[in-house]
Design a protein around this motif. Structure first.
Motif, PDB file in Angstrom:
ATOM      1  N   ARG A  49     -31.046  -7.638 -11.929  1.00 38.75           N
ATOM      2  CA  ARG A  49     -30.077  -7.359 -13.002  1.00 38.75           C
ATOM      3  C   ARG A  49     -28.870  -8.276 -12.885  1.00 38.75           C
ATOM      4  O   ARG A  49     -28.398  -8.825 -13.872  1.00 38.75           O
ATOM      5  CB  ARG A  49     -29.656  -5.889 -12.984  1.00 38.75           C
ATOM      6  CG  ARG A  49     -28.571  -5.544 -13.991  1.00 38.75           C
ATOM      7  CD  ARG A  49     -28.935  -5.932 -15.418  1.00 38.75           C
ATOM      8  NE  ARG A  49     -29.961  -5.028 -15.884  1.00 38.75           N
ATOM      9  CZ  ARG A  49     -30.835  -5.317 -16.840  1.00 38.75           C
ATOM     10  NH1 ARG A  49     -30.806  -6.469 -17.443  1.00 38.75           N
ATOM     11  NH2 ARG A  49     -31.752  -4.452 -17.206  1.00 38.75           N
ATOM     12  N   PHE A  50     -28.347  -8.446 -11.682  1.00 38.27           N
ATOM     13  CA  PHE A  50     -27.208  -9.341 -11.464  1.00 38.27           C
ATOM     14  C   PHE A  50     -27.544 -10.753 -11.929  1.00 38.27           C
ATOM     15  O   PHE A  50     -26.797 -11.362 -12.696  1.00 38.27           O
ATOM     16  CB  PHE A  50     -26.822  -9.333  -9.973  1.00 38.27           C
ATOM     17  CG  PHE A  50     -25.855 -10.416  -9.590  1.00 38.27           C
ATOM     18  CD1 PHE A  50     -24.524 -10.348  -9.962  1.00 38.27           C
ATOM     19  CD2 PHE A  50     -26.269 -11.504  -8.843  1.00 38.27           C
ATOM     20  CE1 PHE A  50     -23.630 -11.347  -9.608  1.00 38.27           C
ATOM     21  CE2 PHE A  50     -25.393 -12.505  -8.474  1.00 38.27           C
ATOM     22  CZ  PHE A  50     -24.061 -12.425  -8.861  1.00 38.27           C
ATOM     23  N   ALA A  51     -28.674 -11.282 -11.486  1.00 41.13           N
ATOM     24  CA  ALA A  51     -29.062 -12.654 -11.836  1.00 41.13           C
ATOM     25  C   ALA A  51     -29.290 -12.795 -13.334  1.00 41.13           C
ATOM     26  O   ALA A  51     -28.840 -13.770 -13.953  1.00 41.13           O
ATOM     27  CB  ALA A  51     -30.318 -13.056 -11.061  1.00 41.13           C
ATOM     28  N   THR A  52     -29.963 -11.837 -13.945  1.00 35.04           N
ATOM     29  CA  THR A  52     -30.240 -11.897 -15.377  1.00 35.04           C
ATOM     30  C   THR A  52     -28.940 -11.864 -16.182  1.00 35.04           C
ATOM     31  O   THR A  52     -28.768 -12.605 -17.147  1.00 35.04           O
ATOM     32  CB  THR A  52     -31.172 -10.735 -15.794  1.00 35.04           C
ATOM     33  OG1 THR A  52     -32.366 -10.800 -15.014  1.00 35.04           O
ATOM     34  CG2 THR A  52     -31.522 -10.793 -17.262  1.00 35.04           C
ATOM     35  N   TYR A  53     -28.005 -11.009 -15.771  1.00 33.99           N
ATOM     36  CA  TYR A  53     -26.705 -10.910 -16.446  1.00 33.99           C
ATOM     37  C   TYR A  53     -25.930 -12.228 -16.321  1.00 33.99           C
ATOM     38  O   TYR A  53     -25.425 -12.759 -17.319  1.00 33.99           O
ATOM     39  CB  TYR A  53     -25.909  -9.747 -15.852  1.00 33.99           C
ATOM     40  CG  TYR A  53     -24.547  -9.564 -16.445  1.00 33.99           C
ATOM     41  CD1 TYR A  53     -24.391  -9.046 -17.726  1.00 33.99           C
ATOM     42  CD2 TYR A  53     -23.404  -9.898 -15.724  1.00 33.99           C
ATOM     43  CE1 TYR A  53     -23.129  -8.872 -18.277  1.00 33.99           C
ATOM     44  CE2 TYR A  53     -22.143  -9.718 -16.267  1.00 33.99           C
ATOM     45  CZ  TYR A  53     -22.006  -9.215 -17.537  1.00 33.99           C
ATOM     46  OH  TYR A  53     -20.760  -9.034 -18.083  1.00 33.99           O
ATOM     47  N   MET A  54     -25.854 -12.754 -15.111  1.00 37.42           N
ATOM     48  CA  MET A  54     -25.101 -13.996 -14.897  1.00 37.42           C
ATOM     49  C   MET A  54     -25.725 -15.161 -15.658  1.00 37.42           C
ATOM     50  O   MET A  54     -25.015 -15.989 -16.230  1.00 37.42           O
ATOM     51  CB  MET A  54     -25.018 -14.315 -13.403  1.00 37.42           C
ATOM     52  CG  MET A  54     -24.262 -13.280 -12.598  1.00 37.42           C
ATOM     53  SD  MET A  54     -22.554 -13.068 -13.103  1.00 37.42           S
ATOM     54  CE  MET A  54     -21.827 -14.487 -12.320  1.00 37.42           C
ATOM     55  N   LEU A  55     -27.047 -15.246 -15.674  1.00 36.62           N
ATOM     56  CA  LEU A  55     -27.710 -16.332 -16.397  1.00 36.62           C
ATOM     57  C   LEU A  55     -27.527 -16.188 -17.903  1.00 36.62           C
ATOM     58  O   LEU A  55     -27.377 -17.191 -18.609  1.00 36.62           O
ATOM     59  CB  LEU A  55     -29.188 -16.409 -16.024  1.00 36.62           C
ATOM     60  CG  LEU A  55     -29.448 -16.891 -14.593  1.00 36.62           C
ATOM     61  CD1 LEU A  55     -30.922 -16.736 -14.229  1.00 36.62           C
ATOM     62  CD2 LEU A  55     -28.985 -18.322 -14.393  1.00 36.62           C
ATOM     63  N   ALA A  56     -27.488 -14.962 -18.418  1.00 37.71           N
ATOM     64  CA  ALA A  56     -27.224 -14.766 -19.843  1.00 37.71           C
ATOM     65  C   ALA A  56     -25.821 -15.256 -20.188  1.00 37.71           C
ATOM     66  O   ALA A  56     -25.617 -15.924 -21.216  1.00 37.71           O
ATOM     67  CB  ALA A  56     -27.386 -13.287 -20.217  1.00 37.71           C
ATOM     68  N   LEU A  57     -24.855 -14.965 -19.334  1.00 42.02           N
ATOM     69  CA  LEU A  57     -23.493 -15.448 -19.583  1.00 42.02           C
ATOM     70  C   LEU A  57     -23.425 -16.971 -19.492  1.00 42.02           C
ATOM     71  O   LEU A  57     -22.759 -17.612 -20.295  1.00 42.02           O
ATOM     72  CB  LEU A  57     -22.516 -14.816 -18.592  1.00 42.02           C
ATOM     73  CG  LEU A  57     -22.272 -13.327 -18.802  1.00 42.02           C
ATOM     74  CD1 LEU A  57     -21.410 -12.777 -17.673  1.00 42.02           C
ATOM     75  CD2 LEU A  57     -21.637 -13.048 -20.149  1.00 42.02           C
ATOM     76  N   GLU A  58     -24.124 -17.548 -18.538  1.00 43.20           N
ATOM     77  CA  GLU A  58     -24.119 -18.998 -18.388  1.00 43.20           C
ATOM     78  C   GLU A  58     -24.726 -19.672 -19.617  1.00 43.20           C
ATOM     79  O   GLU A  58     -24.242 -20.695 -20.063  1.00 43.20           O
ATOM     80  CB  GLU A  58     -24.903 -19.373 -17.121  1.00 43.20           C
ATOM     81  CG  GLU A  58     -24.776 -20.827 -16.730  1.00 43.20           C
ATOM     82  CD  GLU A  58     -25.982 -21.628 -17.137  1.00 43.20           C
ATOM     83  OE1 GLU A  58     -25.847 -22.855 -17.280  1.00 43.20           O
ATOM     84  OE2 GLU A  58     -27.054 -21.053 -17.319  1.00 43.20           O
ATOM     85  N   ARG A  59     -25.735 -19.056 -20.209  1.00 41.19           N
ATOM     86  CA  ARG A  59     -26.380 -19.598 -21.420  1.00 41.19           C
ATOM     87  C   ARG A  59     -25.575 -19.259 -22.665  1.00 41.19           C
ATOM     88  O   ARG A  59     -25.925 -19.661 -23.766  1.00 41.19           O
ATOM     89  CB  ARG A  59     -27.791 -19.024 -21.584  1.00 41.19           C
ATOM     90  CG  ARG A  59     -28.799 -19.527 -20.603  1.00 41.19           C
ATOM     91  CD  ARG A  59     -30.221 -19.042 -20.936  1.00 41.19           C
ATOM     92  NE  ARG A  59     -30.294 -17.653 -21.372  1.00 41.19           N
ATOM     93  CZ  ARG A  59     -30.554 -16.615 -20.588  1.00 41.19           C
ATOM     94  NH1 ARG A  59     -30.764 -16.800 -19.303  1.00 41.19           N
ATOM     95  NH2 ARG A  59     -30.597 -15.396 -21.068  1.00 41.19           N
TER      96      ARG A  59
END
Length: 187
Positions: A49-59
């Motif tokens: 969840r942490f990684a998915t959230y951070m990658l969504a923000l980065e994109r």
């Protein structure tokens, strides 16, 4: 930023969930008298969840990131206002590598909805010498529930407030994150 930048040894092509680097500090806080250790599935779900959230923000996929927020967080942060505030910070997560520095587990913390919480303190270094520093907290009420983002805070540290890769001492007290026991090393 790639998934490999978030976690040690993880390749973007690998289908397995990301894992934290061995040097990431860990702590467990449980109610008095309760013995608790997160299971591998707990950790896998929280990290995912942490990684998915951070990658969504980065994109800049704000719709996907907002959908990961707990409903009570969404209620107190209307989507348009939440997204507008993130868009004002165009450099946040845009360039660099996010590194988790500490994972703190909280089981049924006082004053919060029951369940398991995982708090990720992280640091993001950009090529221009600036950095992000913050935390993301995810929560799961029961083992069958999905992890949701319940709290997040990030500060941007300009290059003039960083010396040798470390924020100056007077800035450290103002940051919403933990930079680790050895903040002056391994950067």
């Amino acid at each position: 930023m790639t998934a490999a930048a978030l976690f040690s040894g993880a390749s973007v092509a690998i289908a397995a969930p990301p894992a934290l680097a061995p040097e990431v500090e860990r702590e467990i806080i449980a109610p008095e008298g309760v013995t608790f250790k997160p299971s591998p599935l707990d950790e896998e779900g929280a990290i995912d969840r942490f990684a998915t959230y951070m990658l969504a923000l980065e994109r800049r996929d704000f719709a996907a990131a907002y959908a990961m927020l707990r409903l009570s967080f969404q209620a107190s942060n209307p989507r348009l206002e939440w997204e507008m505030n993130l868009r004002k910070r165009a450099t946040l997560w845009a360039d660099g590598q996010i590194r988790p520095l500490r994972l703190s587990w909280y089981l049924d913390p006082a004053g919060q909805p029951a369940g398991l919480y995982a708090a990720f303190d992280f640091r993001g270094d950009r090529k221009d010498g600036t950095m992000d520093c913050g935390y993301v907290v995810v929560h799961r009420a029961t083992p069958v529930d999905v992890w949701t983002v319940v709290r997040t805070d990030t500060s941007e540290v300009p290059a003039n407030l960083i010396e040798d890769g470390v924020p100056k001492a007077d800035v450290l007290r103002e940051l919403p994150c933990y930079l680790g026991k050895g903040i002056a090393t391994n950067f």
